[in-house]
Write an enzyme that holds these catalytic residues in place. Structure first.
Site, PDB file in Angstrom:
ATOM      1  N   CYS A  50       0.799  -1.130   0.181  1.00 21.06           N
ATOM      2  CA  CYS A  50      -0.146   0.007  -0.002  1.00 21.06           C
ATOM      3  C   CYS A  50       0.814   1.142   0.057  1.00 21.06           C
ATOM      4  O   CYS A  50       0.480   2.274  -0.431  1.00 21.06           O
ATOM      5  CB  CYS A  50      -1.129  -0.005   0.934  1.00 21.06           C
ATOM      6  N   ASN A  51       2.173   1.118   0.214  1.00 23.15           N
ATOM      7  CA  ASN A  51       2.947   2.187   0.484  1.00 23.15           C
ATOM      8  C   ASN A  51       4.215   2.304  -0.530  1.00 23.15           C
ATOM      9  O   ASN A  51       4.923   3.351  -0.422  1.00 23.15           O
ATOM     10  CB  ASN A  51       3.425   2.599   1.821  1.00 23.15           C
ATOM     11  N   ARG A  52       4.334   1.482  -1.280  1.00 25.13           N
ATOM     12  CA  ARG A  52       5.155   1.202  -2.352  1.00 25.13           C
ATOM     13  C   ARG A  52       5.226   0.504  -3.329  1.00 25.13           C
ATOM     14  O   ARG A  52       4.401  -0.489  -3.399  1.00 25.13           O
ATOM     15  CB  ARG A  52       6.550   0.902  -1.484  1.00 25.13           C
ATOM     16  N   SER A 109       9.440   2.014   6.141  1.00 25.84           N
ATOM     17  CA  SER A 109       8.306   2.155   6.194  1.00 25.84           C
ATOM     18  C   SER A 109       7.623   3.272   6.769  1.00 25.84           C
ATOM     19  O   SER A 109       8.361   3.947   7.377  1.00 25.84           O
ATOM     20  CB  SER A 109       7.854   0.927   7.160  1.00 25.84           C
ATOM     21  N   GLY A 115       6.221  -4.660  10.924  1.00 27.49           N
ATOM     22  CA  GLY A 115       6.681  -6.139  10.702  1.00 27.49           C
ATOM     23  C   GLY A 115       5.832  -6.641   9.523  1.00 27.49           C
ATOM     24  O   GLY A 115       6.752  -7.672   8.917  1.00 27.49           O
ATOM     25  N   GLN A 116       5.184  -5.978   9.181  1.00 23.88           N
ATOM     26  CA  GLN A 116       4.021  -6.708   7.987  1.00 23.88           C
ATOM     27  C   GLN A 116       5.262  -6.651   6.533  1.00 23.88           C
ATOM     28  O   GLN A 116       4.992  -7.700   5.701  1.00 23.88           O
ATOM     29  CB  GLN A 116       3.070  -6.013   7.738  1.00 23.88           C
ATOM     30  N   GLY A 191      -8.766  -9.262   5.747  1.00 22.61           N
ATOM     31  CA  GLY A 191      -7.421  -9.746   5.446  1.00 22.61           C
ATOM     32  C   GLY A 191      -6.640  -9.505   6.871  1.00 22.61           C
ATOM     33  O   GLY A 191      -7.163  -9.205   8.006  1.00 22.61           O
ATOM     34  N   MET A 193      -4.948  -6.539   7.408  1.00 23.39           N
ATOM     35  CA  MET A 193      -4.997  -5.288   7.972  1.00 23.39           C
ATOM     36  C   MET A 193      -6.372  -5.298   8.759  1.00 23.39           C
ATOM     37  O   MET A 193      -6.285  -4.761   9.927  1.00 23.39           O
ATOM     38  CB  MET A 193      -5.150  -4.272   6.673  1.00 23.39           C
TER      39      MET A 193
END
Length: 430
Positions: A50-52, A109, A115-116, A191, A193
């Site tokens: 989601c962030n990269r 991050s 840790g995900q 899921g 999250m």
């Protein structure tokens, strides 16, 4: 061979750009196949979260390989190259290696130390193996990055109490909704999250939770993990009627298009009832036009930065400790990578000396007579092999250990000249 990383992240691009570049797992195989067929890309792996989005490549022609990746990203996202380049980062060689180690350790991050990401790097490695798009360089690099990430989590305290995207979203909700414990909260998606959302919600609040998912079994299975919580489950078919009676909605589905937008929300809303929506999905589950509705206040992953910043200062010292471990892992990989260009020379040297050994052994055995030779051949052969191995050992070790590129090249040239070695042709990892 050169290593390069081309990508973008929460540091370089807003979520509206990141969602255009996102590559869902179901589409990763096609993306890998496309890149594998590019003429200047020898190995490739894709990390999409989601962030990269990062594409790691090994290439003999760095400039052309990078051009092929950026062209692919432009076509995939529909963004013109000029606009896309504003948001991309490109890292080469040791910088690329260090970056991937930092990513796996959670140091790059949005939530420092989360840790995900380690599981996501592992998944990227598995996908690349499955689609046979990596050779020994990226395979070794990804494995070493996973080792580095595990070392950081086990040998430092950066992972202790580390917040996740989900926990940061819950914290933001608590800031925006003073009486969250008395609210009806809906979570769309079931899921990892969603599981973390439930975990952090029930840690402090006793709110009612409705959990909706595409399949009921998945939602029910997640709810059963929290028997102490007040959780109702259902399918996304009930999404709109559930949102209508909710005070707070979290969205974290894998949908590639917005599932909530002005058109389907506006008929549901009562004029006086506010609705808080926290969208932590990329691509976004919630269209930006919902903010045109007076009763709706919507937030996405980029709005979490203020919450995360409160926790960053205390974690920076831990990050410095973690970087020292990563430096060791980077150097270990670089030593191995640098040694690859000695493989051809070492092989040529060993073949030359082995040829001489076999010729001289054959002459000696013929002079000793067949009876003696047959009786003692194994001993004599072992003796000559041992001598060859001992003579070659130090030169090979010193050649592999030489970190200065120019000094290593001069040493290889000297060996080729002194031993009149065959030229190394088509050496892949030079």
């Amino acid at each position: 061979m050169n290593i390069a990383v081309i990508g973008l992240s929460h540091r370089t691009a807003p979520v509206q750009i990141r969602e255009k570049l996102s590559i869902p797992s179901a589409q990763t195989g096609d993306a890998i196949a496309h890149l594998t067929h590019c003429p200047h890309i020898d190995e490739v792996s894709i990390l999409s979260t989601c962030n990269r989005l990062e594409i790691h490549i090994v290439t003999e022609e760095t400039e052309q390989g990078i051009r092929e990746v950026t062209q692919f990203l432009s076509e995939h996202s529909g963004l013109p190259l000029a606009e896309l380049r504003q948001h991309l980062f490109i890292l080469l060689h040791q910088d690329a290696v260090n970056h991937l180690m930092r990513v796996a350790a959670g140091l790059d991050s949005l939530v420092l130390g989360e840790g995900q990401i380690l599981a996501q790097v592992k998944h990227a490695h598995q996908l690349a193996q499955q689609h046979k798009s990596i050779g020994r360089v990226l395979d070794r690099l990804l494995k070493q990055a996973l080792t580095a990430g595990k070392r950081v989590r086990s040998e430092t305290s950066i992972g202790t109490g580390a917040v996740s995207i989900s926990s940061a979203a819950v914290e933001l909700a608590r800031m925006k909704v003073p009486h969250l414990d008395s609210c009806h909260v809906s979570i769309l998606g079931a899921g990892k999250m969603a599981r973390l959302l439930v975990q952090h919600l029930i840690a402090k609040d006793s709110c009612r939770i409705t959990l909706l998912n595409r399949t009921l079994d998945r939602a029910t299975e997640l709810a059963q993990q929290f028997p102490e919580a007040n959780i109702c489950t259902g399918t996304l078919d009930r999404m709109l009627e559930t949102v209508q009676v909710s005070d707070v909605v979290f969205t974290c589905t894998s949908a590639t298009e917005p599932i909530l937008h002005r058109e389907n929300l506006e008929p549901l809303l009562q004029s006086s009832r506010p609705l808080m929506i926290f969208d932590i999905s990329v691509p976004l589950n919630v269209h930006a036009n919902v903010n045109e509705l007076d009763q709706v206040h919507a937030f996405n992953v980029d709005d979490l930065k203020a919450v995360v910043a409160q926790n960053q200062a205390s974690r920076r010292r831990m990050a410095m400790e973690a970087q020292l471990l990563l430096d060791e892992e980077v150097e270990t990989f670089m030593d191995w990578w640098r040694s690859l260009d000695t493989v051809g020379t070492i092989s040529s040297l060993r073949n030359k000396v082995e040829s001489i050994r076999e010729q001289e052994l054959e002459k000696a055995l013929s002079r000793l007579g067949s009876e003696f030779a047959e009786k003692h051949q194994e001993v004599i052969e072992a003796l000559t092999r041992g001598i060859v191995n001992k003579i070659l050992h130090d030169p090979m070790v010193q050649l592999r250990a030489q970190r200065d590129i120019e000094a290593r090249k001069r040493a290889m040239q000297t060996l080729h000249m002194l031993f009149d070695l065959e030229p190394v042709s088509n050496q892949k990892y030079s």
